[in-house]
Design an enzyme around this catalytic site. Structure first.
Site, PDB file in Angstrom:
ATOM      1  N   LYS A 227      -2.205  -2.547 -16.636  1.00 44.05           N
ATOM      2  CA  LYS A 227      -0.904  -2.676 -15.986  1.00 44.05           C
ATOM      3  C   LYS A 227      -1.091  -3.166 -14.549  1.00 44.05           C
ATOM      4  CE  LYS A 227      -0.739   2.307 -14.967  1.00 44.05           C
ATOM      5  NZ  LYS A 227       0.190   3.427 -14.824  1.00 44.05           N
TER       6      LYS A 227
ATOM      7  N   ARG B  68       6.521  13.657 -15.757  1.00 41.34           N
ATOM      8  CA  ARG B  68       6.990  12.290 -15.488  1.00 41.34           C
ATOM      9  C   ARG B  68       7.915  11.852 -16.620  1.00 41.34           C
ATOM     10  NH1 ARG B  68       2.409   7.924 -13.794  1.00 41.34           N
ATOM     11  NH2 ARG B  68       1.788   8.191 -15.963  1.00 41.34           N
TER      12      ARG B  68
ATOM     13  N   HIS C 296      -0.465  12.668 -20.847  1.00 45.98           N
ATOM     14  CA  HIS C 296      -1.211  12.179 -19.671  1.00 45.98           C
ATOM     15  C   HIS C 296      -1.541  13.365 -18.768  1.00 45.98           C
ATOM     16  CE1 HIS C 296      -2.642   9.181 -16.919  1.00 45.98           C
ATOM     17  NE2 HIS C 296      -1.746   9.437 -15.990  1.00 45.98           N
TER      18      HIS C 296
ATOM     19  N   ARG D 214      -7.711   6.159 -22.681  1.00 46.53           N
ATOM     20  CA  ARG D 214      -7.060   5.098 -21.902  1.00 46.53           C
ATOM     21  C   ARG D 214      -7.811   4.915 -20.586  1.00 46.53           C
ATOM     22  NH1 ARG D 214      -2.925   8.620 -23.221  1.00 46.53           N
ATOM     23  NH2 ARG D 214      -2.708   9.171 -21.020  1.00 46.53           N
TER      24      ARG D 214
ATOM     25  N   TYR E 222      -0.469 -10.242  19.036  1.00 42.18           N
ATOM     26  CA  TYR E 222       0.838  -9.682  19.422  1.00 42.18           C
ATOM     27  C   TYR E 222       0.667  -8.402  20.239  1.00 42.18           C
ATOM     28  CZ  TYR E 222       3.285 -12.789  16.170  1.00 42.18           C
ATOM     29  OH  TYR E 222       3.807 -13.882  15.511  1.00 42.18           O
TER      30      TYR E 222
ATOM     31  N   CYS F 270      -1.701 -10.040  12.158  1.00 38.54           N
ATOM     32  CA  CYS F 270      -0.464 -10.818  12.037  1.00 38.54           C
ATOM     33  C   CYS F 270      -0.117 -10.990  10.558  1.00 38.54           C
ATOM     34  CB  CYS F 270      -0.629 -12.194  12.675  1.00 38.54           C
ATOM     35  SG  CYS F 270      -1.332 -12.162  14.336  1.00 38.54           S
ATOM     36  N   MET F 271       0.949 -11.741  10.289  1.00 35.47           N
ATOM     37  CA  MET F 271       1.385 -11.901   8.899  1.00 35.47           C
ATOM     38  C   MET F 271       0.340 -12.630   8.055  1.00 35.47           C
ATOM     39  SD  MET F 271       4.860 -13.654   7.391  1.00 35.47           S
ATOM     40  CE  MET F 271       5.997 -12.665   8.338  1.00 35.47           C
ATOM     41  N   ASP F 272      -0.278 -13.650   8.641  1.00 33.56           N
ATOM     42  CA  ASP F 272      -1.180 -14.502   7.854  1.00 33.56           C
ATOM     43  C   ASP F 272      -2.576 -14.626   8.443  1.00 33.56           C
ATOM     44  OD1 ASP F 272       1.426 -15.524   6.670  1.00 33.56           O
ATOM     45  OD2 ASP F 272       1.523 -16.307   8.720  1.00 33.56           O
TER      46      ASP F 272
END
Ligand code: PMH
Length: 385
Positions: free
Chosen positions: A42, A139, A169, A222, A268, A314-316
């Protein structure tokens, strides 16, 4: 750049499929022959890449795949996976037709749902289901024997359902204190005792339980986190019976290098100030890649040495303090090995005060994944079906 496939940025994750195979083989070698492995893929195989990991796991001996949602199962079917797939989470009753058409097994745990699903099934349909029991995870799942009896009857009375499995589970299989595990395990067995007939698959163990508690194997386990080479928890690290091989590596390259003078600032907020003459490198990864701002100060590996991320992420992009001038294009390892140094997924998890599971999952999809086998990058074309 050729070997890096089809992308145009100098940041990528390398997923070692050889490690995935080895981890599955190591688990398989410990299991009796009649216990199957359900590979939990998943969330894009915990961020590692669903199709590639699924193929590697199936080749290494897993016989079933598990995902969280129907969408993830469909993605695998659309990429050519024919192995059985179980959706572990809830599926909408009105979507059962899609499950039938694509031969996807789904999890059931509510009577009303079964009743509603009947409206969407044709006479000739066969919907494969596994009943989920809630033995203490709190759950999803059936919590009483009475409900389980009714559910089994409802499913067995209607030919359009094929009750293939039943499972639960564990909430604490990775904790040294076994008492809650024992409680859940006994409740599961007790609930199973009311069944008219045991379905083909009875399963309860996640990686932690599969590595520690043979009594809870039933006939399938699993396996998620262990397949990726990560320990289910730090406290059970000593109890792992074989070496897990970490499959996830994260790398970038220096795209800019400069010399700063005493007092020069970085990023920044100008929170970082050079202490004297310093070499600062820039790498093209930032918080939009999942390399979040909390990782400021974390070390990365460059030229086999540990150096810190300085200034705000920073973002990138973010900046690192180099030990000396290094050429643009030098590889920077954020997770993985560089010569004698190693930064593990666990190191990042500790820094972020979270669990290792979360780390590869939060590395954004805009970070390309490359696949390695036998130390070589596997041709992407072979994997993009
Ligand atoms: N089975 C179910 C129902 C699961 O939810 C998971 C993981 C696994 C098996 C595999 O567990 P493992 O990775 O420890 O082997 N689920 C989650 C979760 O919901 N949050 O973290 C892990």
């Amino acid at each position: 750049m050729e070997e890096q496939g089809y992308f145009f940025r100098d940041t990528w994750a390398e997923i070692d499929l050889g490690c995935i195979s080895e981890n599955i083989s190591s688990v398989k070698n410990r299991l009796p022959n009649d216990v199957e492995i359900i590979a939990v893929v998943k969330a894009n195989a915990y961020g590692h890449g669903d199709i590639q990991v699924s193929k590697a796991a199936l080749e290494a001996g897993a016989t079933y795949l598990a995902v969280a949602f129907m969408d993830e199962a469909m993605a695998l079917r659309n990429k050519g996976i024919q192995a059985p797939i179980l959706v572990l989470g809830a599926t909408r009753a009105k979507d059962v037709q899609i499950a039938v058409e694509h031969n996807i097994s789904i999890t059931v745990f509510q009577m009303d749902w079964v009743q509603e699903a009947k409206n969407y099934l044709k006479d000739t349909d066969k919907l494969v289901v596994h009943i989920k029991l809630d033995t203490g995870m709190g759950r999803i799942g059936i919590r009483s024997k009475e409900e389980l009896k009714t559910m089994e009857q409802m499913l067995r009375m209607d030919k359009r359902f094929y009750l293939e499995g039943i499972y639960t589970h564990f909430a604490t299989a990775d904790e040294l204190d076994r008492s809650y595990f024992e409680q859940q395990f006994h409740l599961f067995k007790d609930m199973l005792s009311v069944l008219l007939e045991r379905p083909k698959y009875v399963h309860s163990s996640n990686s932690a339980a599969a590595l520690r508690f043979s009594q809870a194997y039933f006939n399938a386990v699993r396996i998620g986190i262990a397949m990726y080479g990560l320990t289910p928890s730090l406290e059970m690290e000593q109890e792992i019976p074989f070496t897990l091989k970490e499959a996830f590596t994260l790398r970038s390259k220096l795209i800019h290098v400069k010399k700063l003078q005493q007092g020069d600032k970085v990023s920044y907020g100008s929170t970082y100030e050079a202490n004297g003459e310093e070499w600062i490198g820039t790498i093209p990864i930032g918080y939009a890649d999942g390399w979040i701002r909390r990782l400021q100060g974390m070390e990365v590996l460059v030229d086999g040495k540990r150096v810190p991320i300085v200034g705000r992420i920073c973002m990138d992009q973010c900046m690192i303090r180099l030990p000396y001038a290094l050429p643009i294009g030098t590889t920077v390892t954020l997770i993985g090995i560089d010569r004698n140094e190693f930064i593990s997924v666990n190191d990042i998890a500790k820094r972020l005060e979270t669990i290792n599971y979360e780390v590869p999952c939060i590395i954004a999809s805009r970070v390309p994944r490359l696949y390695k086998k036998d130390g070589k990058i596997v041709d992407l074309k072979n994997y993009l079906l």
